[in-house]
Design a protein around this motif. Structure first.
Motif, PDB file in Angstrom:
ATOM      1  N   SER A  58       0.798  -1.129  -0.132  1.00 54.24           N
ATOM      2  CA  SER A  58       0.018  -0.030  -0.051  1.00 54.24           C
ATOM      3  C   SER A  58       0.957   1.310   0.019  1.00 54.24           C
ATOM      4  N   THR A  59       0.354   2.558  -0.498  1.00 53.56           N
ATOM      5  CA  THR A  59       0.973   3.425  -0.604  1.00 53.56           C
ATOM      6  C   THR A  59       0.354   4.517   0.397  1.00 53.56           C
ATOM      7  N   ALA A  60      -0.605   4.107   1.331  1.00 47.18           N
ATOM      8  CA  ALA A  60      -0.868   4.969   2.205  1.00 47.18           C
ATOM      9  C   ALA A  60      -0.092   5.467   3.420  1.00 47.18           C
ATOM     10  N   ARG A  61      -0.457   6.582   3.684  1.00 48.68           N
ATOM     11  CA  ARG A  61       0.615   7.052   5.024  1.00 48.68           C
ATOM     12  C   ARG A  61      -0.012   8.454   5.456  1.00 48.68           C
ATOM     13  N   ARG A  62       0.238   8.816   6.469  1.00 51.91           N
ATOM     14  CA  ARG A  62      -0.107   9.897   7.397  1.00 51.91           C
ATOM     15  C   ARG A  62       0.185  11.102   6.665  1.00 51.91           C
ATOM     16  N   ARG A  63      -0.787  12.005   6.755  1.00 53.79           N
ATOM     17  CA  ARG A  63      -0.480  13.416   5.882  1.00 53.79           C
ATOM     18  C   ARG A  63      -0.468  14.702   6.881  1.00 53.79           C
TER      19      ARG A  63
ATOM     20  N   THR B 145     -11.126   3.821   9.364  1.00 51.70           N
ATOM     21  CA  THR B 145     -10.534   4.251  10.612  1.00 51.70           C
ATOM     22  C   THR B 145      -9.310   3.640  11.195  1.00 51.70           C
ATOM     23  N   ARG B 146      -8.588   2.798  10.464  1.00 51.80           N
ATOM     24  CA  ARG B 146      -7.546   2.212  10.527  1.00 51.80           C
ATOM     25  C   ARG B 146      -6.413   3.061  10.991  1.00 51.80           C
ATOM     26  N   THR B 147      -6.467   3.826  11.815  1.00 53.05           N
ATOM     27  CA  THR B 147      -5.488   4.988  11.817  1.00 53.05           C
ATOM     28  C   THR B 147      -4.069   4.537  12.291  1.00 53.05           C
ATOM     29  N   ALA B 148      -4.134   3.552  13.088  1.00 52.04           N
ATOM     30  CA  ALA B 148      -3.135   2.904  13.793  1.00 52.04           C
ATOM     31  C   ALA B 148      -2.147   2.253  12.722  1.00 52.04           C
ATOM     32  N   ASP B 149      -2.571   1.858  11.545  1.00 50.87           N
ATOM     33  CA  ASP B 149      -2.074   1.049  10.576  1.00 50.87           C
ATOM     34  C   ASP B 149      -2.669   1.699   9.199  1.00 50.87           C
ATOM     35  N   PRO B 150      -1.924   2.867   8.854  1.00 53.05           N
ATOM     36  CA  PRO B 150      -2.615   3.244   7.376  1.00 53.05           C
ATOM     37  C   PRO B 150      -2.292   2.216   6.380  1.00 53.05           C
ATOM     38  N   ALA B 151      -1.030   1.760   6.453  1.00 50.72           N
ATOM     39  CA  ALA B 151      -0.754   1.084   5.342  1.00 50.72           C
ATOM     40  C   ALA B 151      -1.364  -0.222   5.019  1.00 50.72           C
TER      41      ALA B 151
ATOM     42  N   ALA C  10     -12.231  -9.577   5.110  1.00 47.86           N
ATOM     43  CA  ALA C  10     -13.530  -9.761   6.316  1.00 47.86           C
ATOM     44  C   ALA C  10     -13.464  -8.702   7.157  1.00 47.86           C
ATOM     45  N   ASP C  11     -12.440  -8.269   7.448  1.00 45.04           N
ATOM     46  CA  ASP C  11     -12.311  -6.791   8.461  1.00 45.04           C
ATOM     47  C   ASP C  11     -12.287  -5.776   7.720  1.00 45.04           C
ATOM     48  N   ARG C  12     -12.299  -5.461   6.616  1.00 46.67           N
ATOM     49  CA  ARG C  12     -12.421  -4.253   5.857  1.00 46.67           C
ATOM     50  C   ARG C  12     -13.456  -3.315   6.614  1.00 46.67           C
ATOM     51  N   ASP C  13     -12.999  -2.060   6.264  1.00 44.98           N
ATOM     52  CA  ASP C  13     -13.795  -1.013   7.146  1.00 44.98           C
ATOM     53  C   ASP C  13     -14.207   0.296   6.449  1.00 44.98           C
ATOM     54  N   GLY C  14     -13.900   0.330   5.312  1.00 38.80           N
ATOM     55  CA  GLY C  14     -13.772   1.643   4.342  1.00 38.80           C
ATOM     56  C   GLY C  14     -12.671   1.925   3.660  1.00 38.80           C
ATOM     57  N   PHE C  15     -12.571   2.860   2.542  1.00 42.50           N
ATOM     58  CA  PHE C  15     -11.647   2.989   1.466  1.00 42.50           C
ATOM     59  C   PHE C  15     -10.689   4.126   2.235  1.00 42.50           C
ATOM     60  N   VAL C  16      -9.714   4.140   1.485  1.00 45.34           N
ATOM     61  CA  VAL C  16      -8.638   4.914   1.810  1.00 45.34           C
ATOM     62  C   VAL C  16      -8.696   6.078   0.528  1.00 45.34           C
ATOM     63  N   LEU C  17      -8.666   7.637   0.724  1.00 47.41           N
ATOM     64  CA  LEU C  17      -8.732   8.254  -0.174  1.00 47.41           C
ATOM     65  C   LEU C  17      -7.463   8.414  -0.856  1.00 47.41           C
ATOM     66  N   GLY C  18      -7.588   8.612  -2.291  1.00 45.95           N
ATOM     67  CA  GLY C  18      -6.081   8.818  -3.011  1.00 45.95           C
ATOM     68  C   GLY C  18      -6.447   9.703  -3.888  1.00 45.95           C
ATOM     69  N   GLU C  19      -5.337   9.971  -4.879  1.00 45.69           N
ATOM     70  CA  GLU C  19      -5.439  11.115  -6.054  1.00 45.69           C
ATOM     71  C   GLU C  19      -4.541  10.648  -7.144  1.00 45.69           C
ATOM     72  N   GLY C  20      -4.885  11.147  -8.319  1.00 46.42           N
ATOM     73  CA  GLY C  20      -4.137  10.635  -9.539  1.00 46.42           C
ATOM     74  C   GLY C  20      -4.901  11.006 -10.633  1.00 46.42           C
ATOM     75  N   ALA C  21      -4.294  10.521 -11.972  1.00 45.13           N
ATOM     76  CA  ALA C  21      -4.894  10.527 -13.130  1.00 45.13           C
ATOM     77  C   ALA C  21      -4.451   9.530 -14.244  1.00 45.13           C
ATOM     78  N   ALA C  22      -5.203   9.168 -14.914  1.00 48.24           N
ATOM     79  CA  ALA C  22      -4.737   8.454 -16.125  1.00 48.24           C
ATOM     80  C   ALA C  22      -5.463   8.553 -17.266  1.00 48.24           C
TER      81      ALA C  22
END
Length: 418
Positions: A44-49, A220-226, A234-246
């Motif tokens: 994953s590319t998710a990280r705190r901002r 809301t998995r703030t303790a583990d963004p990645a 089974a334990d998914r709880d929502g998406f992570v917002l991203g940005e980009g273009a293709a």
């Protein structure tokens, strides 16, 4: 857009559209090679901002591998919002990849279709604050052209000297895929000889992140963004917002061959539908989405059993992944391998369908299916063949890519190995 007079005649009857170029700027990389390497890594590319510090959700999947101002270049960069810059960079990449030259092509026969869901919200928020703090004179005279969603299509057309139709479909998170479907119609209807199509989005602002969090859409998995984006887990709880273009360069397959162009894949069908069910929640049984997929298959001339791979919308939300599982397992009981790029790059909203279309093209080309990040085992209720942990080496002849959006928008694209 979804069904036309050529429906059911298939690629062999002249309805095939060639993908002759691709370009993208994503959290996983600002070119197809770095993007593909990261996607296949399953990391994953998710990280705190820092700009999100103190919010209930303080992480996202940003694009930070290049200087956008430098990449766009020239004096026009000052009038562009971030989502527009992303689109221009991706479009230039795609045209270069297609070995086309805007300086010499017939621009009147070149179209641009660029899906954007929100537009320049950060510019709007900044100027609203200036108005409140300092009065009308502080508001930029460029606010309107910078914030409107169609600014990206307009600026790409200017950059490419494309004088054909310039359109900006807004079907929420299906916008990028809708743009590709519309582009196909423009080509097969004879309105254009070349269409540059895709999606762009950049809304990683405190206001938008908070809005999605308040509606319960974000992990809301703030303790583990990645580990937060975990499609089909089974334990998914929502998406992570991203940005980009293709962006993809699309041409009629016969015309591309005639000019000596390289077909990276064939877009053989596109289908769309609407759930007519709820403003944000998908219809649980997936019947609306199924209509879109079946329309794409009909245009391609395929039976469901001929589909060898599914690039899923796979948002990592409880409702979407359950609906998509019902759809895939019902329509494709032969269990083609499934992947979901949002585990790596997050949900890039309007750009998602276009980025995932590029990923599908690369899978067809490279006979490699990327894994779904953070998915180690499927729930017992999900009878899918999801690619997990490492990429799967497999030749794929035909694949579909799903895109779904708020408002009940459904789009499916059918791609075939060239």
């Amino acid at each position: 857009m979804s069904q036309s007079a050529d429906q059911g005649t298939g690629a062999g009857a002249g309805t095939a559209v060639a993908v002759t170029g691709v370009g993208l700027v994503t959290p996983a990389g600002a070119d197809e090679h770095s993007f593909w390497e990261r996607l296949c890594s399953g990391h994953s590319t998710a990280r705190r901002r820092p700009e999100l510090a103190g919010l209930p959700v303080d992480f996202a999947c940003p694009v930070d591998s290049l200087d956008l101002d430098e990449a766009v270049g020239g004096r026009s960069v000052w009038r562009m919002a971030r989502f527009v810059k992303l689109a221009v960079v991706a479009a230039r990449q795609a045209v270069t990849d297609a070995h086309l030259d805007p300086a010499v092509w017939d621009g009147g026969r070149v179209g641009v279709v660029l899906g954007v869901g929100v537009g320049g919200v950060s510019v709007l928020v900044d100027n609203a604050a200036k108005l409140a703090a300092s009065g009308p004179e502080a508001v930029s005279p460029l606010l309107v052209p910078m914030m409107i969603p169609n600014a990206a299509a307009g600026e790409v057309a200017i950059a490419l000297k494309a004088g054909g139709p310039s359109l900006a479909p807004a079907t929420a998170c299906a916008s990028g895929a809708t743009a590709i479907a519309v582009a196909r119609d423009l080509l097969l209807g004879g309105s254009c000889d070349v269409v540059v199509a895709g999606g762009a989005e950049s809304v990683l602002t405190p206001l938008v992140v908070t809005a999605f969090a308040r509606m319960g859409a974000l992990s809301t998995r703030t303790a583990d963004p990645a580990g937060a984006s975990r499609p089909f887990a089974a334990d998914r709880d929502g998406f992570v917002l991203g940005e980009g273009a293709a962006m993809l360069v699309l041409e009629r397959a016969d015309a591309a061959r005639a000019r000596g162009g390289r077909a990276r894949a064939l877009l053989t069908g596109a289908g769309s539908s609407t759930d007519a069910h709820h403003p944000t929640a998908p219809a649980p049984d997936g019947r609306g989405a199924e209509r879109a997929v079946r329309a794409a298959l009909d245009q391609a001339g395929w039976a469901p059993g001929e589909v060898g791979h599914v690039n899923a919308h796979g948002t990592s939300t409880p409702l979407n992944d359950a609906m998509e599982t019902a759809l895939i397992s019902r329509l494709f009981p032969h269990r083609p391998p499934v992947t979901a790029p949002k585990g790596v790059i997050g949900h890039t909203l309007a750009a998602a369908g276009a980025i995932e279309a590029v990923a599908t093209v690369l899978t067809l080309e490279r006979s490699l299916i990327p894994p779904i990040a953070n998915l180690d085992a499927l729930p017992e209720a999900f009878p899918l063949d999801c690619v997990m942990k490492e990429p799967r080496r497999q030749r794929v002849e035909r694949a579909v890519s799903h895109s779904f959006g708020f408002g009940g928008h459904n789009v499916a694209l059918a791609f075939q190995r060239a």
